[in-house]
Structures are given as C-alpha cells and as structure tokens.
Design a protein around this motif. Structure first.
Motif: not given
Lengths: 320, 392
Positions: A296, A299-300, A303-304
């Motif tokens: 996580v 992935i986060a 994206i950020v």
C-alpha cells in the motif's frame, strides 16, 4: 481554459509512441543489459548453491529469488537496487527534454490534452519496465525449470506474481519521482543528478542514518544491551524510520511474499511466539496480508508523486 | 532316555559322594570296635530296569594295619553288570589306612528285560586274615514315583485391564530325585503370560528342583487392554520327566474407561482468526470397557488465548460411544499469522486423553481494508487534481 471531453483522449497515441521510443532506444538497451546481466549472475549463483545443497524444500522456485551466494547478493536484492536506476533512467527527461527540444507546444497543438500527454508518457515508462520485469520473471522460471528440473507449484507462481506486481509498483515510485523532477527542473542533467542523489540517499545513506536517529530519539537501555538485546523502543523507531525508504518497503514486502515462513515483519514479543509452530509456511493470503501495508505504501507513494507532478505540470507555462 | 537317566543318576551321586566323605573323616572310631567293615547307607535299594544305578559303599578299617583287600561282587544275576568303582574308575582292590575308610561305588547295569524278582548282590573284600561282606538287596520296580505338586498362594487376583496380574507359584519336588520342572500356562486368547523367578526379571521356561525341595516362581499375566470385564481362568501345568501337576489361577478383570480425544473426522487442525472466537469441534470417545463419568475438558493454549468448552463437562459416556464438544478458541489479538500448537485434554477420574491441535491463525482483514482505503484516498486525490487542474 477548461478542458472539454475526456482527459484520456489521446492517451493511447502518446502511450504507443513513447513505448516504441523507449523500447528501441539505446539507453533502454543499456539499462536492460545492466539489469539482466547482474540478475543473471545472481541467479546463476543461486542455482549453483541450490543444486549443491539439495534439501527438501516445498518452495524451491522461490529460493531462486532469495538465495544469496557471496560475493553476490540475492536476485531480489539486486533488483531492489537496480529497478530505481532503470526507472530514473527512463523518467528523468520525460518532460524537460520536450521543453528543450521545443516540441512540447507542437505536441499540445494536436488534439491531445496535457493530462493525456503526462499520463501517456508515464504509463509508457511503466509499461516498458513491466515488460522487462516480466521477461526477467519468465527467465527465472525458465532457468529454474531447466536447471532445477522441478515444475513450480501454483502457490509458487502466485507468490512470484505478487513479487512481479510489487516490483512494478516499486518501479512506479521511482518513475513518478523522476518524472516529477523532470517537470521541476528544466535541465535533464539536474533532474538526473537530483534523482540519483535521492536514490543514493534513500538506498545507501538512510539505512545507516535511521538507527542513529532512532538512538537519538530513544536512547538504548543498558539493561537490554547487557543481555545482548535491542531496546524495543529503539528497534521500533529504527524500523519506522527505515520504512520511509521505498527500498526498505520493497525488501520487507519481498521477505513476506517470497519467504513463506515469515510470520511478521515487525519486532516480536516472546509471548507472541509461545506455542507457535516455527518454520511452518503461511498460506499465500496471509503472506500477502503481511506484505500488504508495504505494498500500500508503494502504491500510494506512486500515486501521490504522480499527482504532485501532474499538478505542477498543469500549472506550468508551456510556451517557451 | 536311558542316557538321560544315567546322566541324572551320576549327577545325583556326584552330589551324594562329597557329603559322605566328610562324615567318614569326622567320625571318631569308637574304641571297642575293631576289624574291617564294608558299609553302605542303604543296603536295600529299588532300581528301575533298563537303568544304571550307583550305590555308594565304603570300606572301613578300624584299628587294623594297612593291608591290601581284594574286592569282588557275587550273586550278580545273569544279564546284569556290576562294577566296583573307586575314584571314578573300576577297581579290583582297596587299601584303607588304619581308622579310615575308602569310598567305593557299585555300579549296577540292569537290563530292561530283567525279571522283577528281588535279587541280592554281595560285595566282598578279602585280605589276609580279615574279610568283610555286604549283601545288598536290589528290588526292581517298573515305575518310580516322581511326584510334583504346584500351589498358588493367591490364586485369584482382581484388577483393571491395564494392571499386571502376578501369581506366586510354589513347585514342590516330592520325588527322590532332582528334577527339571518345565511349566506352561494356558490362558484365554491374546493374554500374555510369562514365568519369572520369584525375585528376578529373567523369564523362565523350566527350573531345576532338588529332591524334596520346593521353589517359588512368579507367573505374570497381562490381559489385552481392550478386554471386557469378566472372570478369566489360567491353567498352569508343571511337567518334569514323567510327573506333572496342575493348578488353576484366575483373573478377575474389572472394566475401565479409556478416553480418546480428536477433532471431527480425526482432523487435528483448525483455523481461527486473531482476536475472534471460532469453534473447533472436538470428539471425545470412550473406547474402554466401563462408562466414564464427569469428563472434564481443558486446554493448554499459547499465552493470551482464551479456550472454553461447550459443554464444559460430559456427565457420562458409555463404552463404545462418542460425543462432540465445541471448543471455543479465541486467539490473542497479538497472535502472529500462522500455526500455533493447542493441547486439549479430557480427564475422567484418573483416565486422561489429550491431543495436540494445530491452529492456523489468520490476522484480521481490517488493516487490509484500511490499506485499500489509503489507496482509494490517493486515487481520489488524483481524480480531484484532474478535475481541478485539467486544462487544454
């Protein structure tokens, strides 16, 4: 001026063009050769070690990824080191090279939105890395079949696929960062240097700095030191700080996914182990649950960082 | 058979001769006896035809000078062989010192077909001026009684199928000869029997018993563990040559419950989620021979775990039946994912059964959902940025 219609109009065209550019470029060839040759060396050592030491192991294929034979680190450790290099190499001049070649305004004169240009370039970079990683993954399984002669089981395939997915997102973090820097800095050399600097800092320096900072926050207790144990507070802080590095997140996730006997990644208290059956492999789902927070995080972070780059790019002046 | 008898007789006389010599030396000769005597302890003996017997004699010299005495045997029936032995070999003359004796043996070979009439064999010792004769009456008998008795002090013992039944047997040899008694026990099928010395562990099948003596041996009987309650006789037979004796001992077996604990269908593994209660079906079986009362269930679990049973107690379980109990297991909220050992026990008054269960603990998926939420937030952030900053 507000956009009309879908933000994804033209993504396909940018994606296909960038992908073909990436794959046929000399830079990509060099990066791939670097990764493939180093990884092959690690893999060869692992195969030699496994062939000499034929203990019964239900996860023989996974051992190919994790066995390290001095002086080479394991296959996964080499990938953890080299995937960022590949991502930075692909991403450091995504936007600023278009600026410098004065082609950006020409592209945007086509019916292609800025969103689509950025997303297309990003996805093309990620697809390039995914293709090479998939090829590498197939190579590992193929070599395992040839040299070990053991067909991989379903769970081994599932676990190595999880490895592939996590590795792609790990590359995504660094690609996002490199793209962000290529938006921020007009000079590709500056962007590349800053990206490599961050990479070196997080990969080499941060693992050394984190324990030092943790010891400053929670000084080690001499009573624990006398017993030869780590002070729990210091250990927890060290781990917490180290997890700021994507490299550490990737390493931990790989440990959980590729070593089925891993039951936890954090410090363990004695009463948690009491009655536990040691050495029993975990079901795949539980291993994924252990690696999930790290995944996580990756992935986060991807994206950020992408969103940050997106916002900056949208607000940038394109006409030079 | 004949050779065996000879051997036994030689053994018997071999024992008798050393006894005779010290008494001959120790005896103070009375002053008023003078002369030469041929003596034996038993001048009339009974012998079985077809055997060889040794009769011990001694030539006693009271107060005479040393002299050579010629030895001879007279009156030997035809077919018989009589030999005088001294020091183990045939002798024809003896020379006793004054006031001492010379031991001799008369060996009689009696043919098997000899008539049963009584015979008299005379042994003669002739010297210069003195002589001695000794008539020995030999009676023949077809059967010499070799009598054995066997008795048990405590012929009936009571116990559970798991106890050891030990009987002390006394074998008495009432015959005139030393015997080797062999014994056997006839027990019901699948009973294990063994004979040992009274105070030893070595298993025996036979034991030598001197004439007139008795010996104690121990009979151990182990019934099969799955036997029903009941009364079981064991017949003990003791055999020695042609004699035999019998006695009967008995086992009074009381029933006993025997518990077994396992999962449903024998499964010893289960799944549980950390900090959540899950039910593991546990089957308690009584495979014994008596009902088990008040079976209590308990578990040894890793620290921080809670294990209760529903119901917590089984009132009564008859033999051959089983009953299912739910074990409600709540792993500690700090449990790691993976396998843990869990020991469960069923106890009913001294009878206990236990099983190790392997519980695979899964961690709660709440944090997995939280992670998905984090990714969702990041995606929303992206959508928001696309909506907010989207431009040509």
């Amino acid at each position: 001026m507000r956009r009309e219609g879908s933000a994804f109009q033209g993504v396909g065209a940018v994606f296909v063009k960038e992908l073909s550019d990436n794959i046929s470029s000399v830079r990509m060839l060099m990066l791939e050769l670097l990764i493939v040759l180093t990884a092959m060396a690690a893999l060869y050592e692992a195969i030699t070690a496994l062939r000499q030491n034929t203990a019964e192991d239900p996860f023989l294929l996974l051992r190919l990824f994790t066995v390290s034979q001095a002086p080479l680190p394991s296959f996964v450790a080499i990938l953890g080191f080299l995937i960022p290099l590949m991502a930075i190499g692909l991403g450091f001049d995504l936007i600023n090279s278009e600026h410098n070649r004065r082609t950006l305004s020409r592209i945007l004169a086509q019916p292609i939105y800025r969103d689509a240009l950025l997303l297309g370039k990003y996805l093309a970079g990620l697809a390039t890395i995914t293709i090479s990683l998939t090829a590498l993954w197939l190579l590992v399984i193929g070599l395992g079949l040839i040299f070990l002669g053991v067909p991989p089981g379903g769970e081994e395939i599932a676990r190595s696929l999880a490895f592939l997915v996590i590795a792609v997102f790990y590359a995504g973090v660094w690609l996002s960062l490199a793209m962000l820097l290529s938006i921020v800095f007009r000079s590709p050399a500056t962007a590349a240097l800053v990206a490599l600097g961050i990479w070196l800092f997080l990969t080499v320096l941060w693992p050394m700095l984190a324990p030092a900072i943790a010891q400053a926050i929670v000084p080690p207790d001499p009573r624990f030191a006398a017993l030869g144990l780590d002070t729990p507070g210091t250990a927890i802080w060290t781990q917490l700080l180290q997890r700021f590095s994507p490299n550490d997140l990737f390493g931990e996730a790989m440990l959980a996914v590729l070593s089925p006997t891993t039951r936890t990644l954090g410090p363990v208290f004695l009463d948690q182990i009491r009655g536990a059956v040691m050495g029993a492999p975990l079901p795949f789902g539980q291993s994924v649950m252990i690696a999930w927070p790290q995944t996580v995080g990756l992935i986060a972070c991807t994206i950020v960082l992408f969103v940050a780059g997106y916002v900056l790019f949208q607000r940038q002046e394109v006409r030079a | 058979m004949r050779a065996l008898d000879v051997a036994r007789l030689v053994v018997a006389f071999g024992l008798a001769v050393p006894l005779a010599i010290p008494s001959a030396h120790a005896a103070e000769p009375p002053r008023d006896i003078k002369g030469l005597y041929l003596m034996t302890d038993y001048p009339a003996v009974t012998i079985r035809p077809g055997t060889t017997s040794n009769i011990s004699l001694r030539l006693q010299n009271y107060d005479l000078g040393p002299q050579r005495y010629k030895l001879s045997v007279e009156g030997v029936p035809s077919g018989w062989t009589a030999t005088l032995l001294g020091g183990g070999q045939p002798v024809a003359a003896a020379m006793p010192a004054p006031d001492s004796s010379v031991p001799l043996q008369l060996r009689l070979d009696v043919p098997a077909n000899a008539s049963l009439a009584e015979q008299t064999v005379t042994v003669k010792a002739e010297g210069q001026g003195s002589e001695a004769t000794l008539p020995i009456v030999v009676a023949l008998a077809k059967e010499l009684p070799a009598k054995l008795t066997v008795t048990s002090k405590l012929p009936e013992l009571r116990g559970s199928p798991k106890s050891n039944f030990e009987y002390t047997l006394t074998i008495k040899n009432d015959s005139g000869r030393s015997l080797i008694a062999s014994f056997a026990a006839a027990a019901p099928q699948n009973f294990e029997t063994s004979f040992t010395e009274a105070y030893g562990t070595q298993e025996l099948s036979s034991i030598p018993i001197d004439a007139g003596q008795s010996k104690d041996i121990k009979l151990k009987v182990r019934p099969p563990s799955a036997i029903d309650a009941g009364h079981f006789p064991v017949k003990v037979t003791v055999n020695a040559e042609d004699a035999s004796a019998q006695t009967e001992v008995a086992l009074d077996v009381a029933g006993q419950p025997q518990l077994q604990l396992s999962g449903r269908d024998g499964l010893l593994s289960a799944r549980a989620v950390a900090a959540e209660q899950s039910a593991i079906p546990v089957v308690v079986t009584n495979s014994g021979t008596a009902p088990a009362d008040n079976i209590e269930l308990a578990a040894t679990a890793p620290s921080g775990w809670k294990v209760t049973f529903q119901p917590a107690k089984i009132e009564r379980l008859v033999p051959g039946k089983d009953t299912e109990v739910q074990a409600l297991v709540t792993p500690s909220d700090k449990s790691l994912a993976g396998d843990y050992q869990l020991a469960m026990r069923a106890t009913s008054r001294g009878e206990t059964a236990s099983s190790q269960f392997r519980v695979t603990v899964s961690t709660s998926t709440v944090w997995g959902m939280a992670g998905a939420g984090v990714i969702g937030v990041a995606l929303l952030l992206m959508l928001g940025a696309v909506a907010r900053f989207g431009r040509r």
